[in-house]
Design a protein around this motif. Structure first.
Motif, PDB file in Angstrom:
ATOM      1  N   GLY A  24       0.781  -1.258   0.037  1.00  0.00           N
ATOM      2  CA  GLY A  24       0.065  -0.104   0.015  1.00  0.00           C
ATOM      3  C   GLY A  24       0.758   1.211  -0.197  1.00  0.00           C
ATOM      4  N   VAL A  25       1.933   1.305   0.786  1.00  0.00           N
ATOM      5  CA  VAL A  25       2.798   2.503   1.036  1.00  0.00           C
ATOM      6  C   VAL A  25       3.506   2.507  -0.747  1.00  0.00           C
ATOM      7  N   LEU A  26       4.014   1.456  -1.463  1.00  0.00           N
ATOM      8  CA  LEU A  26       4.453   1.514  -2.375  1.00  0.00           C
ATOM      9  C   LEU A  26       3.640   2.223  -3.420  1.00  0.00           C
ATOM     10  N   TYR A  27       2.233   1.742  -3.470  1.00  0.00           N
ATOM     11  CA  TYR A  27       1.414   1.852  -4.567  1.00  0.00           C
ATOM     12  C   TYR A  27       1.031   3.592  -4.388  1.00  0.00           C
ATOM     13  N   THR A  28       1.047   3.977  -3.101  1.00  0.00           N
ATOM     14  CA  THR A  28       0.921   5.376  -2.602  1.00  0.00           C
ATOM     15  C   THR A  28       1.937   6.365  -3.188  1.00  0.00           C
ATOM     16  N   PHE A  29       3.107   5.632  -3.057  1.00  0.00           N
ATOM     17  CA  PHE A  29       4.325   6.563  -3.632  1.00  0.00           C
ATOM     18  C   PHE A  29       4.607   6.263  -5.080  1.00  0.00           C
ATOM     19  N   LEU A  30       3.995   5.313  -5.677  1.00  0.00           N
ATOM     20  CA  LEU A  30       3.892   5.329  -7.172  1.00  0.00           C
ATOM     21  C   LEU A  30       2.834   6.254  -7.769  1.00  0.00           C
ATOM     22  N   TYR A  31       1.650   6.487  -6.967  1.00  0.00           N
ATOM     23  CA  TYR A  31       0.587   7.206  -7.424  1.00  0.00           C
ATOM     24  C   TYR A  31       1.119   8.710  -7.547  1.00  0.00           C
ATOM     25  N   PHE A  32       1.582   9.296  -6.252  1.00  0.00           N
ATOM     26  CA  PHE A  32       1.962  10.457  -6.007  1.00  0.00           C
ATOM     27  C   PHE A  32       3.323  10.933  -6.750  1.00  0.00           C
ATOM     28  N   GLY A  33       4.221   9.777  -6.704  1.00  0.00           N
ATOM     29  CA  GLY A  33       5.653   9.952  -7.096  1.00  0.00           C
ATOM     30  C   GLY A  33       5.484  10.246  -8.764  1.00  0.00           C
ATOM     31  N   SER A  34       4.590   9.585  -9.523  1.00  0.00           N
ATOM     32  CA  SER A  34       4.222   9.679 -10.894  1.00  0.00           C
ATOM     33  C   SER A  34       4.074  11.062 -11.436  1.00  0.00           C
ATOM     34  N   ILE A  90       4.068  13.686  -9.554  1.00  0.00           N
ATOM     35  CA  ILE A  90       4.966  14.908  -8.934  1.00  0.00           C
ATOM     36  C   ILE A  90       6.239  14.954 -10.097  1.00  0.00           C
ATOM     37  N   ALA A  91       6.727  13.610 -10.389  1.00  0.00           N
ATOM     38  CA  ALA A  91       7.869  13.552 -11.458  1.00  0.00           C
ATOM     39  C   ALA A  91       7.167  14.114 -12.826  1.00  0.00           C
ATOM     40  N   GLY A  92       6.052  13.924 -13.409  1.00  0.00           N
ATOM     41  CA  GLY A  92       5.544  14.415 -14.500  1.00  0.00           C
ATOM     42  C   GLY A  92       5.431  16.015 -14.484  1.00  0.00           C
ATOM     43  N   GLU A  93       4.997  16.599 -13.154  1.00  0.00           N
ATOM     44  CA  GLU A  93       4.922  18.048 -13.063  1.00  0.00           C
ATOM     45  C   GLU A  93       6.391  18.668 -13.197  1.00  0.00           C
ATOM     46  N   ILE A  94       7.391  17.873 -12.468  1.00  0.00           N
ATOM     47  CA  ILE A  94       8.731  18.544 -12.599  1.00  0.00           C
ATOM     48  C   ILE A  94       9.231  18.590 -13.871  1.00  0.00           C
ATOM     49  N   LEU A  95       9.073  17.315 -14.593  1.00  0.00           N
ATOM     50  CA  LEU A  95       9.576  17.200 -15.890  1.00  0.00           C
ATOM     51  C   LEU A  95       8.754  18.364 -16.935  1.00  0.00           C
ATOM     52  N   ASP A  96       7.559  18.709 -16.886  1.00  0.00           N
ATOM     53  CA  ASP A  96       6.694  19.573 -17.521  1.00  0.00           C
ATOM     54  C   ASP A  96       7.247  20.858 -17.282  1.00  0.00           C
ATOM     55  N   SER A 101       8.855  21.154 -20.448  1.00  0.00           N
ATOM     56  CA  SER A 101       7.671  21.661 -20.981  1.00  0.00           C
ATOM     57  C   SER A 101       7.516  21.189 -22.394  1.00  0.00           C
ATOM     58  N   ARG A 102       7.544  19.738 -22.523  1.00  0.00           N
ATOM     59  CA  ARG A 102       7.182  19.043 -23.577  1.00  0.00           C
ATOM     60  C   ARG A 102       5.913  18.228 -23.325  1.00  0.00           C
ATOM     61  N   PRO A 103       5.099  18.020 -24.419  1.00  0.00           N
ATOM     62  CA  PRO A 103       3.796  17.297 -24.167  1.00  0.00           C
ATOM     63  C   PRO A 103       4.049  15.710 -23.635  1.00  0.00           C
ATOM     64  N   TRP A 104       5.189  15.188 -23.726  1.00  0.00           N
ATOM     65  CA  TRP A 104       5.194  13.828 -23.354  1.00  0.00           C
ATOM     66  C   TRP A 104       5.219  13.677 -21.968  1.00  0.00           C
ATOM     67  N   THR A 105       5.701  14.681 -21.156  1.00  0.00           N
ATOM     68  CA  THR A 105       5.775  14.968 -19.715  1.00  0.00           C
ATOM     69  C   THR A 105       4.522  14.424 -18.909  1.00  0.00           C
ATOM     70  N   LEU A 110       2.761  12.209 -19.886  1.00  0.00           N
ATOM     71  CA  LEU A 110       2.403  10.723 -19.954  1.00  0.00           C
ATOM     72  C   LEU A 110       3.029  10.044 -18.865  1.00  0.00           C
ATOM     73  N   VAL A 111       3.877  10.682 -18.135  1.00  0.00           N
ATOM     74  CA  VAL A 111       4.672  10.114 -16.825  1.00  0.00           C
ATOM     75  C   VAL A 111       3.609   9.639 -15.745  1.00  0.00           C
ATOM     76  N   SER A 112       2.646  10.740 -15.678  1.00  0.00           N
ATOM     77  CA  SER A 112       1.673  10.603 -14.457  1.00  0.00           C
ATOM     78  C   SER A 112       0.600   9.599 -14.847  1.00  0.00           C
ATOM     79  N   LEU A 113       0.425   8.452 -13.738  1.00  0.00           N
ATOM     80  CA  LEU A 113      -0.507   7.579 -14.002  1.00  0.00           C
ATOM     81  C   LEU A 113      -2.141   8.192 -13.831  1.00  0.00           C
ATOM     82  N   GLN A 114      -2.149   9.026 -13.113  1.00  0.00           N
ATOM     83  CA  GLN A 114      -3.497   9.847 -12.975  1.00  0.00           C
ATOM     84  C   GLN A 114      -3.871  10.499 -14.176  1.00  0.00           C
ATOM     85  N   ASN A 115      -2.703  11.148 -14.949  1.00  0.00           N
ATOM     86  CA  ASN A 115      -2.926  11.764 -16.144  1.00  0.00           C
ATOM     87  C   ASN A 115      -3.706  10.758 -17.208  1.00  0.00           C
TER      88      ASN A 115
END
Length: 207
Positions: free
Chosen positions: A115-125, A127-133, A137-141, A143-148
């Motif tokens: 559960g902890v790892l899933y939460t980390f994956l959900y929020f981590g993806s 956050i990683a997508g927002e940092i990359l964006d 500032s590329r459209p493919w960023t 795609l990094v977020s599972l929520q997106n």
């Protein structure tokens, strides 16, 4: 809403397989006429049932209520398309989430760690997508977020209708269409299920 689904997935799915591994219950299951496929399908149906109750069931109840009260004067063709969109959107959320949490649960004998790892994956993806964006500032960023990915494909299930009551604006999460988000989610789902079968393969007693 996405946060609630994430918490439900983490809490329900975290110990589905890890608890069996901890107490060596898989040896008992596979000593009977139960295959790995039967076992995984059963575990998958448990988490999927909980997610269906939080995604499809409320939407289906709203769908019935809207048309029962005559709030949306459209034909049965549009109504059935709406129901198909609700079903597809629910499946887009349920299938990958269930597969991921089962994969994480199969990799640990500790009940809370998946559960902890899933939460980390959900929020981590996310956050990683927002940092990359922010930095690239590329459209493919996006795609990094599972929520997106799930939100974008879910929005594509629906079609705006002129004159519908009430009128909702369907937002576009990213500039991509169906192909790349679908391919990524399908790859994640298949990889997660492959991990589950790989972890359980040695416990199947009738091999």
């Amino acid at each position: 809403y996405g946060l609630l689904l994430m918490l439900l997935t983490a809490m329900v799915g975290s110990r589905l397989i890890s608890r069996d591994l901890k107490y060596n219950a898989t040896a008992m299951y596979f000593s009977k006429a139960i295959t790995t496929l039967d076992y995984v399908a059963g575990k998958f149906s448990i988490i999927a049932t909980f997610l269906v109750s939080a995604t499809f069931v409320p939407s289906f109840a709203l769908w019935i209520g809207v048309y029962a009260m005559g709030a949306d004067p459209c034909g049965w063709g549009d109504r059935l398309r709406d129901l198909a969109a609700i079903t597809a959107h629910s499946a887009i959320v349920i299938v990958p989430s269930s597969a991921i949490i089962l994969a994480l649960s199969s990799m640990s004998r500790t009940a809370y760690l998946p559960g902890v790892l899933y939460t980390f994956l959900y929020f981590g993806s996310q956050i990683a997508g927002e940092i990359l964006d922010h930095r690239i500032s590329r459209p493919w960023t996006k795609l990094v977020s599972l929520q997106n990915l799930t939100a974008h494909l879910g929005n594509l299930c629906y079609k705006e209708r002129a004159g519908s009551v009430p009128q909702f604006k369907i937002e576009t999460v990213m500039t991509y269409g169906w192909w790349w988000p679908s391919a990524i989610l399908a790859a994640i789902t298949l990889a997660s299920l492959a991990v589950v079968f790989w972890r359980l393969r040695k416990f199947e007693g009738h091999e």
